[in-house]
Design an enzyme around this catalytic site. Structure first.
Site, short mmCIF file in Angstrom:
data_model
loop_
_atom_site.label_atom_id
_atom_site.label_comp_id
_atom_site.label_asym_id
_atom_site.label_seq_id
_atom_site.Cartn_x
_atom_site.Cartn_y
_atom_site.Cartn_z
N ASN A 32 -26.34 -31.09 -40.38
CA ASN A 32 -27.68 -30.65 -39.99
C ASN A 32 -27.82 -30.42 -38.49
OD1 ASN A 32 -30.27 -29.94 -40.60
ND2 ASN A 32 -31.00 -32.01 -41.06
N ARG B 181 -38.80 -44.80 -51.98
CA ARG B 181 -38.83 -45.08 -50.55
C ARG B 181 -40.22 -44.75 -50.04
NH1 ARG B 181 -35.58 -41.89 -45.70
NH2 ARG B 181 -37.51 -40.74 -45.46
N HIS C 19 -26.40 -41.42 -49.01
CA HIS C 19 -27.37 -40.50 -48.41
C HIS C 19 -27.51 -39.28 -49.32
CE1 HIS C 19 -28.14 -37.95 -44.50
NE2 HIS C 19 -29.28 -38.34 -45.03
N GLU D 274 -29.68 -41.77 -53.15
CA GLU D 274 -30.89 -41.11 -52.64
C GLU D 274 -31.00 -39.71 -53.27
OE1 GLU D 274 -30.80 -40.42 -48.43
OE2 GLU D 274 -32.95 -39.98 -48.32
N HIS E 290 -38.65 -40.02 -52.38
CA HIS E 290 -39.34 -40.24 -51.11
C HIS E 290 -40.85 -40.09 -51.26
CE1 HIS E 290 -35.96 -39.27 -48.07
NE2 HIS E 290 -35.47 -39.84 -49.14
N ASP F 28 -30.67 -31.98 -46.47
CA ASP F 28 -29.64 -31.28 -45.70
C ASP F 28 -28.25 -31.46 -46.31
OD1 ASP F 28 -30.72 -33.80 -44.47
OD2 ASP F 28 -28.83 -33.75 -43.39
N HIS G 75 -34.95 -45.77 -39.49
CA HIS G 75 -34.39 -44.64 -38.75
C HIS G 75 -33.97 -45.01 -37.34
CE1 HIS G 75 -33.80 -40.20 -38.68
NE2 HIS G 75 -33.59 -40.47 -39.95
N TYR H 28 -41.24 -40.31 -38.15
CA TYR H 28 -40.16 -40.00 -39.08
C TYR H 28 -40.57 -40.23 -40.54
CZ TYR H 28 -36.29 -40.21 -42.10
OH TYR H 28 -35.51 -39.98 -43.19
N ASP I 86 -37.00 -46.74 -44.57
CA ASP I 86 -36.03 -46.28 -43.57
C ASP I 86 -36.62 -46.47 -42.17
OD1 ASP I 86 -34.11 -45.01 -42.11
OD2 ASP I 86 -34.11 -43.14 -43.26
N ARG J 18 -24.13 -46.50 -46.95
CA ARG J 18 -24.76 -45.20 -47.27
C ARG J 18 -23.90 -43.99 -46.92
NH1 ARG J 18 -29.27 -43.74 -48.32
NH2 ARG J 18 -29.89 -42.50 -46.52
N GLU K 156 -25.57 -43.56 -43.14
CA GLU K 156 -25.67 -42.12 -43.42
C GLU K 156 -25.03 -41.27 -42.32
OE1 GLU K 156 -29.99 -41.83 -43.76
OE2 GLU K 156 -30.02 -40.66 -41.91
N GLU L 102 -33.46 -49.78 -44.26
CA GLU L 102 -32.34 -48.90 -43.87
C GLU L 102 -32.30 -48.63 -42.37
OE1 GLU L 102 -32.62 -45.23 -46.04
OE2 GLU L 102 -31.56 -44.12 -44.47
N TRP M 283 -34.10 -41.03 -32.61
CA TRP M 283 -34.90 -40.35 -33.64
C TRP M 283 -34.45 -40.76 -35.01
CZ3 TRP M 283 -33.82 -37.04 -37.78
CH2 TRP M 283 -34.99 -36.68 -38.51
O1 KDG Z 1 -32.58 -39.48 -45.98
C1 KDG Z 1 -32.55 -40.28 -45.06
O2 KDG Z 1 -32.48 -41.50 -45.19
C2 KDG Z 1 -32.59 -39.76 -43.69
O3 KDG Z 1 -32.62 -40.55 -42.78
C3 KDG Z 1 -32.60 -38.29 -43.54
C4 KDG Z 1 -32.09 -37.82 -42.20
O4 KDG Z 1 -33.11 -37.86 -41.27
C5 KDG Z 1 -31.56 -36.41 -42.31
O5 KDG Z 1 -30.62 -36.36 -43.35
C6 KDG Z 1 -30.95 -35.97 -41.01
O6 KDG Z 1 -30.21 -34.81 -41.17
MG MG Z 2 -32.02 -42.52 -43.44
#
Ligand code: KDG
Ligand code: MG
Length: 403
Positions: free
Chosen positions: A37, A147, A312, A339, A122, A316, A212, A159, A210, A283, A262, A236, A403
């Site tokens: 991605n 999630r 994951h 996921e 999600h 993407d 993140h 996020y 998540d 993951r 991931e 996560e 991020w």
């Molecule tokens: O699906 C998830 O848990 C993610 O964190 C998604 C990510 O932000 C995404 O795949 C980044 O490319």
């Molecule tokens: Mg994630």
């Protein structure tokens, strides 16, 4: 069975995907996902300029030897671009091998270990009420695991909160968009979110969240502790994992299960986390961690430490990755969860696939290979569009954050 052709197909049916297609002299072909991605064209170039010339003439049955040839042969080891390219080759070769055997891929891996692959969807909303509503919507769709992500009062873009209800697409801009972040606001808000979600959904649905990569280890420990009453399936990416040792601190403070991986691309990225039992779920995915060949190694190693898989599966990762992942998931003894972020209808049309969703479980189907194809003519109608993931800045002073 010699490789006579290999090509990279870049397309954007709703979002960008990179696909490798390998063809052999006995007329079989296989495909692998090569999507990274926001950095798609680097992998396309790595494959076209450096990998494909080395593949022509090789025996497509020698999946392991080709993996080692590409990994050791490059001299420069690991890294997301290299490992995504290797994954694409590996996935395409497993697809060909299974087609040559006339079997679905899971049979070659060792056969079914379960009746279906439990997935999580999600649910996200601008605030607590909307998120609760979405969680209940997913429950109604049959999901056994959900999630939950929500906007945080006082922050504009957070996020996990996107447009639409079934689709979430963070790569939303031709240059990185900017999000803002406040750890304190998030830490005050998130336990309230899960109190409301658990109350609404009851005890049986698995709940996931998540972080993140946004917290420090001690902040993550505080969140894990605060979420214990709502018994999450996992928390996560609680903190960035370059320093695997930092998870020890989180672990010492909370019994909330931890999931990571991931963005990992090799077994070395998760070795310490697994070996010291600092996580509960790994993951890593087919596409970003070197394909089925390396994922199998990671899972076997994880199994020795009671760490289970939780691959994951965001949008993407193309349907090609999802198809291959589902065969892996159906076989892998220490499976945890998969996921599942739905792709758009445009994406599904470009990648016709054998997998199906029913009552919270995905099934890879019994088509020979991994069961996913690409409609090249249709793909050609969706040219590549630059799209970046956002960046994140601290709300109070603009410092660039995770991020
Ligand atoms: O699906 C998830 O848990 C993610 O964190 C998604 C990510 O932000 C995404 O795949 C980044 O490319
Ligand atoms: Mg994630």
């Amino acid at each position: 069975m010699k490789i006579i052709d290999a090509k990279v197909i870049v397309c954007s049916p709703g979002r960008n995907f990179v696909t490798l297609k390998i063809t052999t002299d006995d007329g079989l072909s296989g495909i692998g996902d090569a999507t990274l991605n926001g950095r798609e064209l680097s992998v396309a170039s790595y494959l076209t300029d450096h990998v494909i010339p080395c593949l022509i003439g090789r025996d497509a049955h020698q999946v392991e030897d080709i993996w080692q040839y590409l990994y050791r042969g490059a001299y420069w080891r690991r890294g997301p671009v290299t490992m995504t390219a290797i994954a694409a080759v590996d996935t395409a070769l497993w697809d060909i091998k299974a087609k040559a055997a006339g079997m679905p891929l899971y049979q070659l891996l060792g056969g079914k270990s379960r009746t279906g692959v439990m997935v999580y969807g999600h649910a996200n909303g601008a605030g607590i009420d909307e998120t609760v509503e979405q969680v209940l919507h997913y429950k109604k769709l049959g999901y056994k695991a959900i999630r939950a992500q929500s906007g945080v009062p006082g922050l504009e873009k957070v996020y996990g909160v996107g447009r639409g209800t079934l689709f979430y697409e963070p790569a939303d801009s031709s240059l990185p968009s900017e999000h803002d972040w406040s750890t304190e606001r998030y830490l005050l808000h998130t336990p309230k979110l899960f109190a409301a979600v658990r109350e609404a959904v009851g005890p049986d649905v698995h709940l996931l969240h998540d972080v993140h990569h946004r917290l420090t280890p001690i902040e993550a420990a505080r969140l894990g502790k605060a979420l214990e009453p709502y018994h999450l399936f996992w928390m996560e990416d609680a903190t960035p994992a370059e320093n695997q040792e930092s998870f020890r601190l989180i672990r010492q403070h909370t019994t909330t299960p931890l999931a990571v991986g991931e963005i990992f691309n090799s077994i070395w990225d998760c070795k310490d986390l697994i070996q010291h039992q600092l996580i509960d779920y790994i993951r890593t995915t087919v596409v970003h961690a070197g394909g089925i060949t390396q994922l199998r190694r990671i899972a076997d190693f994880a199994g020795m430490y009671q760490v289970r898989t939780g691959s994951h599966g965001a949008t993407d990762l193309s349907p090609v990755c999802m198809g291959a992942a589902l065969h892996f998931d159906l076989w892998v003894p220490n499976f945890g969860i998969q996921e599942y972020m739905r792709h758009t209808d445009e994406t599904d049309a470009v990648f016709p696939h054998a997998y199906t969703f029913e009552d919270g479980f995905l099934h890879p189907g019994d088509a020979p290979g991994h069961g996913v194809d690409i409609d090249e003519a249709l793909a050609a109608r969706y040219p590549y569009k630059p799209a970046y993931l956002p960046v994140n800045r601290l709300a109070h002073d603009g410092t660039l954050w995770h991020w």
